[in-house]
Design a protein around this motif. Structure first.
Motif, mmCIF file in Angstrom:
data_model
loop_
_atom_site.group_PDB
_atom_site.id
_atom_site.type_symbol
_atom_site.label_atom_id
_atom_site.label_comp_id
_atom_site.label_asym_id
_atom_site.label_seq_id
_atom_site.Cartn_x
_atom_site.Cartn_y
_atom_site.Cartn_z
ATOM 1 N N PRO A 1 2.803 -8.567 -6.511
ATOM 2 C CA PRO A 1 2.034 -8.324 -5.286
ATOM 3 C C PRO A 1 0.740 -7.586 -5.589
ATOM 4 N N SER A 2 -0.185 -7.659 -4.665
ATOM 5 C CA SER A 2 -1.390 -6.835 -4.745
ATOM 6 C C SER A 2 -0.995 -5.415 -4.336
ATOM 7 N N VAL A 3 -1.258 -4.446 -5.213
ATOM 8 C CA VAL A 3 -0.786 -3.077 -4.988
ATOM 9 C C VAL A 3 -1.966 -2.115 -4.908
ATOM 10 N N ARG A 4 -1.973 -1.291 -3.870
ATOM 11 C CA ARG A 4 -2.960 -0.236 -3.720
ATOM 12 C C ARG A 4 -2.207 1.081 -3.547
ATOM 13 N N VAL A 5 -2.594 2.069 -4.332
ATOM 14 C CA VAL A 5 -1.903 3.364 -4.317
ATOM 15 C C VAL A 5 -2.935 4.472 -4.166
ATOM 16 N N VAL A 6 -2.671 5.385 -3.252
ATOM 17 C CA VAL A 6 -3.488 6.591 -3.130
ATOM 18 C C VAL A 6 -2.556 7.789 -3.302
ATOM 19 N N LEU A 7 -2.888 8.632 -4.278
ATOM 20 C CA LEU A 7 -2.085 9.820 -4.570
ATOM 21 C C LEU A 7 -2.911 11.070 -4.304
ATOM 22 N N CYS A 8 -2.301 12.040 -3.680
ATOM 23 C CA CYS A 8 -2.975 13.325 -3.512
ATOM 24 C C CYS A 8 -3.228 13.935 -4.889
ATOM 25 N N HIS B 1 -6.569 14.236 7.668
ATOM 26 C CA HIS B 1 -6.317 12.845 8.057
ATOM 27 C C HIS B 1 -4.950 12.719 8.716
ATOM 28 N N LEU B 2 -4.703 11.563 9.302
ATOM 29 C CA LEU B 2 -3.495 11.316 10.088
ATOM 30 C C LEU B 2 -2.217 11.366 9.247
ATOM 31 N N LEU B 3 -2.334 11.106 7.949
ATOM 32 C CA LEU B 3 -1.149 10.970 7.104
ATOM 33 C C LEU B 3 -0.894 12.195 6.229
ATOM 34 N N MET B 4 -1.378 13.329 6.634
ATOM 35 C CA MET B 4 -1.252 14.541 5.820
ATOM 36 C C MET B 4 0.189 15.011 5.668
ATOM 37 N N ASP B 5 1.045 14.678 6.640
ATOM 38 C CA ASP B 5 2.378 15.286 6.659
ATOM 39 C C ASP B 5 3.444 14.513 5.891
ATOM 40 N N GLY B 6 3.107 13.387 5.267
ATOM 41 C CA GLY B 6 4.149 12.688 4.525
ATOM 42 C C GLY B 6 3.709 11.361 3.949
ATOM 43 N N PRO B 7 4.551 10.782 3.082
ATOM 44 C CA PRO B 7 4.226 9.503 2.455
ATOM 45 C C PRO B 7 4.388 8.336 3.418
ATOM 46 N N ILE B 8 3.744 7.226 3.087
ATOM 47 C CA ILE B 8 3.854 6.026 3.901
ATOM 48 C C ILE B 8 3.672 4.811 3.002
ATOM 49 N N THR B 9 4.340 3.729 3.352
ATOM 50 C CA THR B 9 4.204 2.471 2.626
ATOM 51 C C THR B 9 3.933 1.356 3.621
ATOM 52 N N LEU B 10 2.963 0.511 3.327
ATOM 53 C CA LEU B 10 2.699 -0.686 4.113
ATOM 54 C C LEU B 10 3.117 -1.894 3.282
ATOM 55 N N PHE C 1 0.858 -1.176 0.000
ATOM 56 C CA PHE C 1 0.000 0.000 0.000
ATOM 57 C C PHE C 1 0.900 1.234 0.000
ATOM 58 N N GLU C 2 0.646 2.152 -0.924
ATOM 59 C CA GLU C 2 1.442 3.375 -1.019
ATOM 60 C C GLU C 2 0.529 4.591 -0.907
ATOM 61 N N TRP C 3 0.910 5.526 -0.053
ATOM 62 C CA TRP C 3 0.262 6.833 -0.007
ATOM 63 C C TRP C 3 1.329 7.885 -0.241
ATOM 64 N N SER C 4 1.062 8.814 -1.168
ATOM 65 C CA SER C 4 2.002 9.901 -1.405
ATOM 66 C C SER C 4 1.255 11.215 -1.598
ATOM 67 N N PRO D 1 5.276 7.683 -6.366
ATOM 68 C CA PRO D 1 6.222 6.793 -5.676
ATOM 69 C C PRO D 1 7.185 6.114 -6.657
ATOM 70 N N GLY D 2 8.357 5.760 -6.150
ATOM 71 C CA GLY D 2 9.411 5.213 -6.985
ATOM 72 C C GLY D 2 9.025 3.988 -7.786
ATOM 73 N N LEU D 3 8.176 3.125 -7.239
ATOM 74 C CA LEU D 3 7.776 1.910 -7.935
ATOM 75 C C LEU D 3 7.024 2.188 -9.229
ATOM 76 N N PHE D 4 6.532 3.417 -9.403
ATOM 77 C CA PHE D 4 5.670 3.713 -10.538
ATOM 78 C C PHE D 4 6.194 4.857 -11.400
ATOM 79 N N GLN D 5 7.416 5.279 -11.142
ATOM 80 C CA GLN D 5 7.981 6.406 -11.886
ATOM 81 C C GLN D 5 8.504 5.985 -13.254
ATOM 82 N N THR D 6 8.324 6.848 -14.241
ATOM 83 C CA THR D 6 8.965 6.643 -15.534
ATOM 84 C C THR D 6 10.445 7.012 -15.407
#
Length: 277
Positions: free
Chosen positions: A161-168, A210-219, A108-111, A116-121
């Motif tokens: 893997p099963s991937v879930r991404v949320v982008l601002c 929300h709790l994660l407003m101040d930065g990215p997180i990966t689970l 799970f990626e939130w940015s 996020p690096g896994l999805f960059q060209t």
């Protein structure tokens, strides 16, 4: 090297391990020993490149390990060795994070800031590395790019893997670099979101705090279902496996996904942004 990789008595240095494996494979090939010139021809490169790799001299072009596996029928052996070479270029904590990432069954990626690096060209990654390393040489930037793109191989494997991404929303709207580069990056995100194992959502700018407003997180969820929380900031990284912390992070991520646009509406949003460029 570890026994799980099927490597015996390999050198402790990943680049030396790759060099030794290539020399051994070339000399002990069942169909007949190959010269460096022969291997260069079969891998569509040159004798000097093979000689340099066998001498442990960087770099190793990212497409060569798969070709070596094909030539020597080594079932991903060179690909795994190459991943270790790439990982060696990062500090210990980043290497651990990438090892966990490769083994994860769910990511799970939130940015709130960048893709996020896994999805960059390649060009998006280049622009990021250049802006954060203004004094780096082109060779150094190229090395960073190879390492970044090598991470993405896990998304193209037989069992991704099963991937879930949320982008601002700001990540989608931000014109990072040229219009063409931004358009290409958005097209990649839309394409990834069409895969059955990947879901990409956009969080609107007017979403509730929300709790994660101040930065990215990966689970990262391992095969044994244990989950770790990875947080990165400026040249720092942390990995937290405390269950209370993990549960809080998972709850916060659930809140993000419920507030975000659906995957279908997110794809439409990104397509509209592409058309406006």
């Amino acid at each position: 090297m570890t026994e799980e990789h099927g490597i015996y008595d390999a050198p402790s240095n990943p680049r030396e391990a790759f060099a030794k494996a290539l020399r051994d494979a070339r000399r002990q090939r069942q169909a007949g020993r190959l010269s460096q010139t022969d291997l260069g021809r079969l891998s569509r490169t040159s004798k000097s490149t093979i000689s340099r790799i066998e001498g442990g001299v960087p770099p190793i072009a990212s497409h060569l390990p798969a070709l070596f596996d094909q030539i020597f029928e080594t079932d991903g052996h060179f690909k795994r060795l190459y991943e270790e070479v790439v990982n060696q270029s990062f500090p210990a904590l980043f290497r651990r994070r990438m090892a966990m990432e490769r083994q994860a069954t769910a990511i799970f990626e939130w940015s709130p800031t960048i893709v996020p690096g896994l999805f960059q060209t390649a060009e998006y990654a280049r622009a990021l590395f250049r802006s954060s390393n203004p004094r780096a040489t082109e060779d150094e930037i190229a090395g960073l790019m190879r390492a970044r793109l090598a991470r993405q191989e896990l998304l193209r494997g037989e069992a991704p893997p099963s991937v879930r991404v949320v982008l601002c929303e700001s990540v989608i709207r931000r014109r990072f670099g040229s219009r063409d580069m931004t358009r290409e990056q958005l097209a990649v995100l839309v394409g990834l979101g069409e895969r059955p194992t990947t879901r990409i959502q956009v969080l609107p700018l007017d979403a509730e705090p929300h709790l994660l407003m101040d930065g990215p997180i990966t689970l990262l969820t391992a095969p044994n279902h244990a989950t770790a929380v990875c947080v990165e900031a400026f040249r720092t990284s942390s990995i937290n496996e405390d269950q209370e912390h993990v549960r809080a992070a998972m709850s916060a991520c659930d809140d993000l996904t419920s507030e975000a646009l659906s995957a279908r509406k997110s794809a439409a949003f990104m397509r509209n942004e592409m058309e406006s460029l």
